[in-house]
Design a protein around this motif. Structure first.
Motif, PDB file in Angstrom:
ATOM      1  N   GLU A   5     -29.266 -56.068  22.021  1.00 12.29           N
ATOM      2  CA  GLU A   5     -30.214 -56.044  20.766  1.00 12.29           C
ATOM      3  C   GLU A   5     -31.575 -56.754  21.327  1.00 12.29           C
ATOM      4  O   GLU A   5     -32.792 -56.148  20.898  1.00 12.29           O
ATOM      5  N   ASP A   6     -31.631 -57.654  22.088  1.00 11.17           N
ATOM      6  CA  ASP A   6     -32.726 -58.417  22.639  1.00 11.17           C
ATOM      7  C   ASP A   6     -33.550 -57.314  23.605  1.00 11.17           C
ATOM      8  O   ASP A   6     -34.495 -57.265  23.515  1.00 11.17           O
ATOM      9  N   ASP A   7     -32.620 -56.731  24.298  1.00 12.66           N
ATOM     10  CA  ASP A   7     -33.093 -55.543  25.200  1.00 12.66           C
ATOM     11  C   ASP A   7     -33.901 -54.186  24.372  1.00 12.66           C
ATOM     12  O   ASP A   7     -35.129 -54.016  24.735  1.00 12.66           O
ATOM     13  N   LEU A   8     -33.288 -54.045  23.423  1.00 23.03           N
ATOM     14  CA  LEU A   8     -33.896 -53.072  22.415  1.00 23.03           C
ATOM     15  C   LEU A   8     -35.195 -53.610  21.838  1.00 23.03           C
ATOM     16  O   LEU A   8     -36.096 -52.995  21.729  1.00 23.03           O
ATOM     17  N   ASP A  30     -43.140 -43.632  13.150  1.00 21.85           N
ATOM     18  CA  ASP A  30     -42.257 -44.741  12.731  1.00 21.85           C
ATOM     19  C   ASP A  30     -40.924 -44.474  12.388  1.00 21.85           C
ATOM     20  O   ASP A  30     -40.027 -44.975  12.760  1.00 21.85           O
ATOM     21  N   ASP A  31     -40.813 -43.100  11.636  1.00 19.25           N
ATOM     22  CA  ASP A  31     -39.386 -42.390  11.264  1.00 19.25           C
ATOM     23  C   ASP A  31     -38.563 -42.378  12.509  1.00 19.25           C
ATOM     24  O   ASP A  31     -37.459 -42.401  12.614  1.00 19.25           O
ATOM     25  N   LEU A  32     -39.469 -41.708  13.585  1.00 24.98           N
ATOM     26  CA  LEU A  32     -38.601 -41.499  14.810  1.00 24.98           C
ATOM     27  C   LEU A  32     -38.022 -42.590  15.411  1.00 24.98           C
ATOM     28  O   LEU A  32     -36.957 -42.707  15.928  1.00 24.98           O
ATOM     29  N   CYS A  33     -38.992 -43.802  15.690  1.00 22.27           N
ATOM     30  CA  CYS A  33     -38.608 -44.941  15.951  1.00 22.27           C
ATOM     31  C   CYS A  33     -37.215 -45.205  15.261  1.00 22.27           C
ATOM     32  O   CYS A  33     -36.257 -45.850  15.941  1.00 22.27           O
ATOM     33  N   GLN A  34     -37.397 -45.358  14.048  1.00 23.69           N
ATOM     34  CA  GLN A  34     -36.189 -45.901  13.253  1.00 23.69           C
ATOM     35  C   GLN A  34     -34.829 -45.122  13.568  1.00 23.69           C
ATOM     36  O   GLN A  34     -33.811 -45.740  13.548  1.00 23.69           O
ATOM     37  N   VAL A  35     -35.142 -43.700  13.506  1.00 28.80           N
ATOM     38  CA  VAL A  35     -33.865 -43.025  13.891  1.00 28.80           C
ATOM     39  C   VAL A  35     -33.321 -43.234  15.079  1.00 28.80           C
ATOM     40  O   VAL A  35     -32.069 -43.549  15.270  1.00 28.80           O
ATOM     41  N   ALA A  36     -34.071 -43.355  16.141  1.00 28.72           N
ATOM     42  CA  ALA A  36     -33.583 -43.568  17.566  1.00 28.72           C
ATOM     43  C   ALA A  36     -33.132 -44.716  17.910  1.00 28.72           C
ATOM     44  O   ALA A  36     -32.132 -45.038  18.214  1.00 28.72           O
ATOM     45  N   LEU A  37     -33.510 -45.867  17.191  1.00 28.36           N
ATOM     46  CA  LEU A  37     -33.013 -47.188  17.238  1.00 28.36           C
ATOM     47  C   LEU A  37     -31.486 -47.220  16.576  1.00 28.36           C
ATOM     48  O   LEU A  37     -30.544 -47.962  17.091  1.00 28.36           O
ATOM     49  N   GLU A  38     -31.646 -46.543  15.361  1.00 29.66           N
ATOM     50  CA  GLU A  38     -30.275 -46.536  14.656  1.00 29.66           C
ATOM     51  C   GLU A  38     -29.112 -45.932  15.449  1.00 29.66           C
ATOM     52  O   GLU A  38     -27.887 -46.404  15.556  1.00 29.66           O
ATOM     53  N   LYS A  39     -29.581 -44.781  16.013  1.00 30.64           N
ATOM     54  CA  LYS A  39     -28.533 -44.015  17.003  1.00 30.64           C
ATOM     55  C   LYS A  39     -28.165 -44.780  18.003  1.00 30.64           C
ATOM     56  O   LYS A  39     -26.838 -44.918  18.593  1.00 30.64           O
ATOM     57  N   ALA A  40     -29.200 -45.800  18.687  1.00 28.17           N
ATOM     58  CA  ALA A  40     -28.822 -46.569  19.700  1.00 28.17           C
ATOM     59  C   ALA A  40     -27.931 -47.700  19.346  1.00 28.17           C
ATOM     60  O   ALA A  40     -26.917 -47.828  20.261  1.00 28.17           O
ATOM     61  N   LEU A  41     -27.997 -48.139  18.151  1.00 31.36           N
ATOM     62  CA  LEU A  41     -27.201 -49.326  17.851  1.00 31.36           C
ATOM     63  C   LEU A  41     -25.788 -48.936  17.409  1.00 31.36           C
ATOM     64  O   LEU A  41     -24.703 -49.681  17.637  1.00 31.36           O
ATOM     65  N   LEU A  42     -25.781 -47.425  16.835  1.00 30.86           N
ATOM     66  CA  LEU A  42     -24.498 -47.133  16.565  1.00 30.86           C
ATOM     67  C   LEU A  42     -23.697 -46.645  17.862  1.00 30.86           C
ATOM     68  O   LEU A  42     -22.574 -46.501  17.920  1.00 30.86           O
ATOM     69  N   GLY A  43     -24.446 -46.125  18.595  1.00 29.27           N
ATOM     70  CA  GLY A  43     -23.850 -45.734  20.073  1.00 29.27           C
ATOM     71  C   GLY A  43     -23.993 -46.434  21.113  1.00 29.27           C
ATOM     72  O   GLY A  43     -23.876 -46.026  22.503  1.00 29.27           O
ATOM     73  N   TRP A  56     -32.472 -44.391  28.704  1.00 34.89           N
ATOM     74  CA  TRP A  56     -31.382 -44.000  27.807  1.00 34.89           C
ATOM     75  C   TRP A  56     -32.246 -43.848  26.316  1.00 34.89           C
ATOM     76  O   TRP A  56     -31.911 -43.044  25.726  1.00 34.89           O
ATOM     77  N   MET A  57     -33.086 -44.674  26.083  1.00 35.04           N
ATOM     78  CA  MET A  57     -33.553 -44.602  24.866  1.00 35.04           C
ATOM     79  C   MET A  57     -34.933 -43.518  24.458  1.00 35.04           C
ATOM     80  O   MET A  57     -34.891 -43.031  23.685  1.00 35.04           O
ATOM     81  N   TYR A  58     -35.509 -43.450  25.735  1.00 33.60           N
ATOM     82  CA  TYR A  58     -36.485 -42.215  25.738  1.00 33.60           C
ATOM     83  C   TYR A  58     -35.625 -40.937  25.539  1.00 33.60           C
ATOM     84  O   TYR A  58     -36.145 -39.905  24.818  1.00 33.60           O
ATOM     85  N   ARG A  59     -34.609 -40.779  26.155  1.00 34.76           N
ATOM     86  CA  ARG A  59     -33.507 -39.475  25.766  1.00 34.76           C
ATOM     87  C   ARG A  59     -33.314 -39.351  24.371  1.00 34.76           C
ATOM     88  O   ARG A  59     -33.172 -38.313  23.896  1.00 34.76           O
ATOM     89  N   ILE A  60     -32.772 -40.645  23.988  1.00 39.48           N
ATOM     90  CA  ILE A  60     -32.209 -40.610  22.567  1.00 39.48           C
ATOM     91  C   ILE A  60     -33.516 -40.286  21.636  1.00 39.48           C
ATOM     92  O   ILE A  60     -33.250 -39.332  20.824  1.00 39.48           O
ATOM     93  N   MET A  61     -35.006 -40.706  21.780  1.00 40.43           N
ATOM     94  CA  MET A  61     -35.866 -40.619  20.963  1.00 40.43           C
ATOM     95  C   MET A  61     -36.440 -39.142  21.074  1.00 40.43           C
ATOM     96  O   MET A  61     -36.637 -38.384  20.078  1.00 40.43           O
ATOM     97  N   ARG A  62     -36.438 -38.449  22.431  1.00 44.28           N
ATOM     98  CA  ARG A  62     -36.867 -37.007  22.461  1.00 44.28           C
ATOM     99  C   ARG A  62     -35.654 -36.275  21.960  1.00 44.28           C
ATOM    100  O   ARG A  62     -36.310 -35.265  21.196  1.00 44.28           O
ATOM    101  N   ASN A  63     -34.420 -36.336  22.238  1.00 42.33           N
ATOM    102  CA  ASN A  63     -33.271 -35.521  21.392  1.00 42.33           C
ATOM    103  C   ASN A  63     -33.611 -35.738  19.815  1.00 42.33           C
ATOM    104  O   ASN A  63     -33.464 -34.711  19.099  1.00 42.33           O
TER     105      ASN A  63
END
Length: 160
Positions: A5-8, A30-43, A56-63
């Motif tokens: 979480e600190d790295d995120l 902002d919506d995109l950031c929230q979605v990507a962070l949620e996916k990262a935390l869940l995954g 890893w996060m850029y890929r999650i965000m792009r997808n």
């Protein structure tokens, strides 16, 4: 898990910049950031040790952006551009804001593929190899998108 979480959290400013480059307006970014962070935390369990968190996060965000764009297109929703009145009433630094606004408009006028390449390499500072991996394209494709994007930006901004 606190280290994850600190790295995120440390990566958040860079993620917001990339989201803004993809989304073209602050609310969608902002919506995109929230979605990507949620996916990262869940995954977070799918994050492999030794893998760079930013890639890893850029890929999650792009997808996530691709998914959001497709769902909006299917739903037939339209959005009013929120940038129209963004700087109304702001005082001081007008020239810098105008120049930044011109660069921002030129960046957003690029085709999606070129804008993604420019954002990852020139703005976020990723190496060509990393950016190619994030975009899931060969290095040559990334390079050509980057060259065409730079040329288009210089032409739009009237620079040699």
């Amino acid at each position: 898990m606190a280290a994850f979480e600190d790295d995120l959290l440390a990566l958040l400013p860079r993620l917001r910049r990339f989201a803004r480059a993809l989304a073209r307006n602050p609310a969608d970014a902002d919506d995109l950031c929230q979605v990507a962070l949620e996916k990262a935390l869940l995954g977070r369990a799918s994050s492999h040790p030794g893998t760079r968190m930013d890639s890893w996060m850029y890929r999650i965000m792009r997808n996530s952006w691709i998914d959001m764009t497709r769902s909006r297109r299917r739903a037939g929703e339209t959005f009013v551009d929120a940038d129209a009145g963004l700087h109304v009433g702001a005082d001081g630094g007008a020239e810098a804001r105008v120049a930044l606004s011109e660069v921002d408009a030129a960046l957003h006028a690029l085709p999606d593929e070129q804008r993604e390449a420019v954002a990852l390499v020139l703005i976020e500072g990723l190496a060509y190899k990393e950016a190619a991996a994030v975009l899931d394209v060969p290095m040559g494709t990334l390079t050509s998108r980057l060259v065409r994007g730079r040329q288009a930006l210089m032409a739009q901004l009237g620079e040699e």
